[in-house]
Design a protein around this motif. Sequence first.
Motif, PDB file in Angstrom:
ATOM      1  N   LEU B 153       0.835  -1.206   0.000  1.00  0.00           N
ATOM      2  CA  LEU B 153       0.000   0.000   0.000  1.00  0.00           C
ATOM      3  C   LEU B 153       0.868   1.254   0.000  1.00  0.00           C
ATOM      4  O   LEU B 153       0.552   2.243  -0.669  1.00  0.00           O
ATOM      5  N   GLN B 155       3.852   1.488  -1.317  1.00  0.00           N
ATOM      6  CA  GLN B 155       4.418   1.617  -2.667  1.00  0.00           C
ATOM      7  C   GLN B 155       3.386   2.170  -3.629  1.00  0.00           C
ATOM      8  O   GLN B 155       3.695   2.993  -4.491  1.00  0.00           O
ATOM      9  N   MET B 156       2.133   1.717  -3.444  1.00  0.00           N
ATOM     10  CA  MET B 156       1.058   2.227  -4.296  1.00  0.00           C
ATOM     11  C   MET B 156       0.937   3.743  -4.125  1.00  0.00           C
ATOM     12  O   MET B 156       0.888   4.492  -5.103  1.00  0.00           O
ATOM     13  N   MET B 157       0.933   4.195  -2.847  1.00  0.00           N
ATOM     14  CA  MET B 157       0.821   5.631  -2.584  1.00  0.00           C
ATOM     15  C   MET B 157       1.989   6.382  -3.231  1.00  0.00           C
ATOM     16  O   MET B 157       1.807   7.433  -3.835  1.00  0.00           O
ATOM     17  N   THR B 158       3.194   5.833  -3.062  1.00  0.00           N
ATOM     18  CA  THR B 158       4.387   6.501  -3.590  1.00  0.00           C
ATOM     19  C   THR B 158       4.319   6.632  -5.110  1.00  0.00           C
ATOM     20  O   THR B 158       4.621   7.685  -5.662  1.00  0.00           O
ATOM     21  N   THR B 159       3.896   5.554  -5.796  1.00  0.00           N
ATOM     22  CA  THR B 159       3.873   5.642  -7.256  1.00  0.00           C
ATOM     23  C   THR B 159       2.827   6.627  -7.745  1.00  0.00           C
ATOM     24  O   THR B 159       2.959   7.174  -8.828  1.00  0.00           O
ATOM     25  N   PHE B 160       1.790   6.857  -6.940  1.00  0.00           N
ATOM     26  CA  PHE B 160       0.832   7.890  -7.334  1.00  0.00           C
ATOM     27  C   PHE B 160       1.354   9.280  -6.976  1.00  0.00           C
ATOM     28  O   PHE B 160       0.646  10.268  -7.156  1.00  0.00           O
ATOM     29  N   GLY B 161       2.573   9.341  -6.461  1.00  0.00           N
ATOM     30  CA  GLY B 161       3.199  10.632  -6.205  1.00  0.00           C
ATOM     31  C   GLY B 161       2.925  11.200  -4.828  1.00  0.00           C
ATOM     32  O   GLY B 161       3.046  12.402  -4.621  1.00  0.00           O
ATOM     33  N   ALA B 162       2.541  10.349  -3.862  1.00  0.00           N
ATOM     34  CA  ALA B 162       2.248  10.834  -2.509  1.00  0.00           C
ATOM     35  C   ALA B 162       3.545  11.167  -1.783  1.00  0.00           C
ATOM     36  O   ALA B 162       4.528  10.436  -1.895  1.00  0.00           O
ATOM     37  N   GLN B 166       1.365  12.891   3.105  1.00  0.00           N
ATOM     38  CA  GLN B 166       0.166  12.302   2.506  1.00  0.00           C
ATOM     39  C   GLN B 166       0.076  10.822   2.831  1.00  0.00           C
ATOM     40  O   GLN B 166      -0.997  10.290   3.085  1.00  0.00           O
ATOM     41  N   LEU B 171      -2.791   6.824   4.723  1.00  0.00           N
ATOM     42  CA  LEU B 171      -2.546   5.389   4.880  1.00  0.00           C
ATOM     43  C   LEU B 171      -2.192   5.002   6.318  1.00  0.00           C
ATOM     44  O   LEU B 171      -2.846   4.145   6.915  1.00  0.00           O
TER      45      LEU B 171
END
Lengths: 251, 253
Positions: B153, B155-162, B166, B171
């Motif tokens: 989760l 990594q998902m946030m990071t790839t969306f640029g979080a 954030q 999260l």
Amino acid sequence: MAAIEIKQVGKSYALNRRQSLVALDGIDLCVRDGEFIALIGPSGCGKSTLLHLVAALEPVTSGSILIDGEPPVALRERHKLGIAFQEHALLPWLSVEGNLALPYRIAGLAIDNVRIKNLIALVGLEGFESARPRQLSGGMRQRAAIARSLCLEPSLLLLDEPFGALDAVTRRRLNVEMQRIWMERRVTTLLVTHSVDEALFLADRVVVMTGRPGRIAEIIDVPFARPRGAEVLRSEAFHRMMDYLTGLLEP
Amino acid sequence: MREAPNTPASRLAYAIGAPLCLLAAFELLARSGVAGLTVPTVESIVRIYLKPRFAALLWRSAVATGGSAAVGMFAGVFIGTATAFTAHLLPPLRPGLDRLAVTVSAIPALALGPIFVLLVSRETVPELLAAIPVAFLIYVAVSSGLRTAPISLGQMMTTFGAGRLQRLFYLEVPSALPSFLGGLKVSCTAAMIGAIVGEWFGAPTGLGIVILNTMQNFEIPLMWAAVLLTAAISLGGYGLAHLAERAVARRFA
């Protein structure tokens, strides 16, 4: 859309003070704008690692990766990267709609409810807008994750075995949907998969990797015209290519 | 072995039946005279609650002790949460803060009491002694809760640029909620203990004072009335935190 230039990329992990594990070695790959690339290879060959490097989740050890001439972090910071993992990676406390709104919140943009509605329809989840991930089946969660990856109209889509945990029938159906979704707006896509027929069905080019250290063994052009239907899967040429690729994957 | 039934009716039966059994056992013990005069009959305790003079005393004391426990609770929750966020956002500080928290909580409250009497005032000792264990429990609960979010989760946030904040807000904080409420639950009892012990260092009123004085004056029924009231306040707080935990668990776990 984005073009990717991967030049002599290597990645190694330190195991202890003296030893290190070489996960990737001398990877050269140019992905054209709007191209669908599938990465296949045995488990542990570093294909997911390569995807992580392109997403800038990890730094490269050697070589360089450029997306439209910029380092990968730049694309990410402009929120133009879409990603879907093998595990759906949906936030369990948010509804499907809430999860699709998340990329907008992260990017600090106004939530585009019309687009979210359209994406939910695109992946066939109408009626499940307010369902939570745990109330959905595995296939539906993956569809929600794919819809989320498309929210911000990414210029690069990274798919890390998004259908890996699904049964064969669901997987085939989602492959057909994935092709339809992709053809609407041909976004540059990197798909990591274990499945040779999934790679052949979806990709413009299939990159075959070998393990330990991960290297590119061969890059194959897939000649079938789109949209590819069930007749492609049954054709002799498809089976010949499948046999050839499966042969490459054997040690 | 047969499973215990778990229907609303059976839960109600347990909730009413178990305390009744305990009361019956208590009554039996009192009437048998095994424990001498130290265990009074249930009736004599109930009569204390009904006497206006004692009821007023107990109410005043309960408000004082409950108030100290509540103030200590709020302060402890604030300090514990703030420290946990600091340790989470500034990883180099984490080992130091972990050790500081363990050290402070390892010092017995009874040893800290006299120091606080000198440092601040007798009236604030109950609040301070309530706040310390709460701060520790909440620190442990929040800092481990903030780390429960799955890596995928993040990594998902990071790839969306979080960015870092954030990721924390969308999260890690929601993931930490169940753990935080678990910590809050055990904190209720700890705050009550801290407040009672704190009162023994010379607070003007409170259930701790009533318990101590009645013990010395051998007013056994009044002592038991104060003890049971203390337990009831503790359990009330625990019950509230438990309800909040259940409501959150349904959504966040």
